[in-house]
Motif scaffolding. Sequence first.
Motif, mmCIF file in Angstrom:
data_model
loop_
_atom_site.group_PDB
_atom_site.id
_atom_site.type_symbol
_atom_site.label_atom_id
_atom_site.label_comp_id
_atom_site.label_asym_id
_atom_site.label_seq_id
_atom_site.Cartn_x
_atom_site.Cartn_y
_atom_site.Cartn_z
ATOM 1 N N LYS A 85 30.991 15.949 14.780
ATOM 2 C CA LYS A 85 30.688 16.078 13.356
ATOM 3 C C LYS A 85 29.439 15.282 12.994
ATOM 4 O O LYS A 85 28.534 15.798 12.312
ATOM 5 N N VAL A 86 29.383 14.040 13.454
ATOM 6 C CA VAL A 86 28.214 13.196 13.161
ATOM 7 C C VAL A 86 26.980 13.751 13.852
ATOM 8 O O VAL A 86 25.870 13.720 13.291
ATOM 9 N N LYS A 87 27.141 14.276 15.049
ATOM 10 C CA LYS A 87 25.999 14.864 15.782
ATOM 11 C C LYS A 87 25.414 16.044 15.007
ATOM 12 O O LYS A 87 24.178 16.197 14.911
ATOM 13 N N ASP A 88 26.286 16.886 14.441
ATOM 14 C CA ASP A 88 25.809 18.020 13.644
ATOM 15 C C ASP A 88 25.042 17.540 12.414
ATOM 16 O O ASP A 88 23.965 18.070 12.088
ATOM 17 N N VAL A 89 25.607 16.527 11.736
ATOM 18 C CA VAL A 89 24.978 16.018 10.506
ATOM 19 C C VAL A 89 23.623 15.372 10.816
ATOM 20 O O VAL A 89 22.621 15.626 10.128
ATOM 21 N N THR A 90 23.577 14.519 11.837
ATOM 22 C CA THR A 90 22.334 13.826 12.173
ATOM 23 C C THR A 90 21.266 14.786 12.700
ATOM 24 O O THR A 90 20.075 14.612 12.421
ATOM 25 N N GLN A 92 20.979 17.957 11.851
ATOM 26 C CA GLN A 92 20.492 18.733 10.701
ATOM 27 C C GLN A 92 19.589 17.907 9.794
ATOM 28 O O GLN A 92 18.746 18.459 9.082
ATOM 29 N N SER A 93 19.749 16.589 9.837
ATOM 30 C CA SER A 93 18.921 15.717 8.999
ATOM 31 C C SER A 93 17.546 15.485 9.597
ATOM 32 O O SER A 93 16.699 14.830 8.972
ATOM 33 N N GLY A 94 17.304 15.993 10.784
ATOM 34 C CA GLY A 94 15.992 15.861 11.406
ATOM 35 C C GLY A 94 15.885 14.734 12.407
ATOM 36 O O GLY A 94 14.800 14.481 12.943
ATOM 37 N N MET A 95 16.956 14.036 12.687
ATOM 38 C CA MET A 95 16.931 12.945 13.664
ATOM 39 C C MET A 95 16.732 13.502 15.066
ATOM 40 O O MET A 95 17.263 14.575 15.393
ATOM 41 N N ASP A 96 15.933 12.804 15.882
ATOM 42 C CA ASP A 96 15.695 13.280 17.238
ATOM 43 C C ASP A 96 16.988 13.239 18.044
ATOM 44 O O ASP A 96 17.923 12.498 17.719
ATOM 45 N N ASN A 97 17.034 14.024 19.110
ATOM 46 C CA ASN A 97 18.263 14.222 19.870
ATOM 47 C C ASN A 97 18.801 12.930 20.463
ATOM 48 O O ASN A 97 20.017 12.683 20.444
ATOM 49 N N ARG A 98 17.917 12.074 20.987
ATOM 50 C CA ARG A 98 18.376 10.825 21.601
ATOM 51 C C ARG A 98 19.042 9.914 20.571
ATOM 52 O O ARG A 98 20.141 9.411 20.801
ATOM 53 N N ALA A 100 20.271 10.792 17.678
ATOM 54 C CA ALA A 100 21.453 11.455 17.132
ATOM 55 C C ALA A 100 22.655 11.269 18.052
ATOM 56 O O ALA A 100 23.775 11.003 17.594
ATOM 57 N N SER A 101 22.445 11.384 19.357
ATOM 58 C CA SER A 101 23.541 11.225 20.321
ATOM 59 C C SER A 101 24.075 9.797 20.326
ATOM 60 O O SER A 101 25.290 9.573 20.295
ATOM 61 N N LEU A 102 23.169 8.819 20.366
ATOM 62 C CA LEU A 102 23.592 7.422 20.404
ATOM 63 C C LEU A 102 24.244 7.002 19.091
ATOM 64 O O LEU A 102 25.255 6.276 19.088
ATOM 65 N N CYS A 103 23.693 7.463 17.966
ATOM 66 C CA CYS A 103 24.265 7.148 16.656
ATOM 67 C C CYS A 103 25.658 7.762 16.516
ATOM 68 O O CYS A 103 26.582 7.120 16.008
ATOM 69 N N SER A 104 25.811 8.987 16.984
ATOM 70 C CA SER A 104 27.108 9.661 16.919
ATOM 71 C C SER A 104 28.146 8.931 17.760
ATOM 72 O O SER A 104 29.302 8.783 17.364
ATOM 73 N N GLY A 105 27.715 8.462 18.946
ATOM 74 C CA GLY A 105 28.625 7.702 19.796
ATOM 75 C C GLY A 105 29.059 6.395 19.159
ATOM 76 O O GLY A 105 30.224 6.016 19.223
ATOM 77 N N LEU A 106 28.124 5.705 18.499
ATOM 78 C CA LEU A 106 28.443 4.435 17.839
ATOM 79 C C LEU A 106 29.443 4.634 16.705
ATOM 80 O O LEU A 106 30.453 3.922 16.611
ATOM 81 N N VAL A 107 29.191 5.611 15.834
ATOM 82 C CA VAL A 107 30.086 5.881 14.706
ATOM 83 C C VAL A 107 31.456 6.319 15.208
ATOM 84 O O VAL A 107 32.488 5.897 14.681
ATOM 85 N N SER A 108 31.464 7.133 16.253
ATOM 86 C CA SER A 108 32.727 7.584 16.840
ATOM 87 C C SER A 108 33.533 6.416 17.385
ATOM 88 O O SER A 108 34.749 6.337 17.212
ATOM 89 N N GLY A 109 32.850 5.468 18.019
ATOM 90 C CA GLY A 109 33.527 4.299 18.562
ATOM 91 C C GLY A 109 34.113 3.402 17.479
ATOM 92 O O GLY A 109 35.235 2.900 17.616
ATOM 93 N N LEU A 110 33.373 3.211 16.391
ATOM 94 C CA LEU A 110 33.868 2.395 15.282
ATOM 95 C C LEU A 110 35.111 3.030 14.657
ATOM 96 O O LEU A 110 36.044 2.331 14.248
ATOM 97 N N ALA A 111 35.113 4.362 14.598
ATOM 98 C CA ALA A 111 36.273 5.070 14.033
ATOM 99 C C ALA A 111 37.502 4.929 14.935
ATOM 100 O O ALA A 111 38.616 4.684 14.460
#
Length: 311
Positions: A85-90, A92-98, A100-111
Amino acid sequence: MTTNALHNIAGSITAACFSTILGHPLDTIKVHQQTSAHNFKNPSSSLHVAKELCQGNVLRLFKGIGPPMANQIIMNTVMFSVFHKVKDVTSQSGMDNRSASLCSGLVSGLATACVSTPFDWFKIQAQLSLTQNQESSSGSLHTKTYARRTDVLSICKYLWHDTNQQMSKVIQTIYRGHIPNLAREGVFTMVYLGTYDLISSAVKEKRYQQSNQQQQHLPMQDVIMISSFTGACAWICNYPFDTIKSVMQSSKKKQGVGNSSLSIDAAIRSIYKSGGLTSFFRGMGPSTFRAMLVTSARMIAYEKTLQILGG
């Protein structure tokens, strides 16, 4: 609920069952090396610790498997769902793939940390019941656990009694070590899923170019290699946080579990005092092997389930 969401839940449940059954015995050894090394003749040897724990019955290493099994089912569902879900949002917001992947992993881990902290507390109480109760003379690292209370219901009853039937103290107790666990899960999932997503995407792209045809899923040998590598790297990065969390969750003040618990600073000082910086990495050998085993099994089960269901 969409079809993809149902496929994701099915994959998460399958992954949880496989990874927990394979990894729990090694996790039991790791927890004892981290928190009760003084109970063993040779605590630095995982093999010696395993032999002393088993006492001729290998099933003793599976003690406390209930909470982590339930935890993994919930946590895998949260982890994969939040990540995508976070990967899709990031993306679509224009964030580069690298990023977006790391940010999605971090948010997923906190959850997932919000789910894993209380389950880990119950798991550790059951695992530590394998050794004799020991009391620290200072009371700062009192590892007396719920003696012979290895099932969840008994631990819950004793916890409710020991906290004077105060829900606030119950929550405070089962969320002991939550701060280091946030760091632990955040770092682990960022490296594990984030890096896995980057490497698997690169491998897929290379295969597309070579075969000139679209390929939705990686071959299982690629999944094994990539997930084992990223899982090992993630575990090495987060292991000190895991040691601090385990010590905090296994600690118990002499006044009772409902009172002030071991702080992060006190846990760090106690770990360092027991053997310097290397104490933060005690038991990392079998744990890293476990991480490779569990992360590869989790990803194989998840990816294979999605392939079967057409996800």
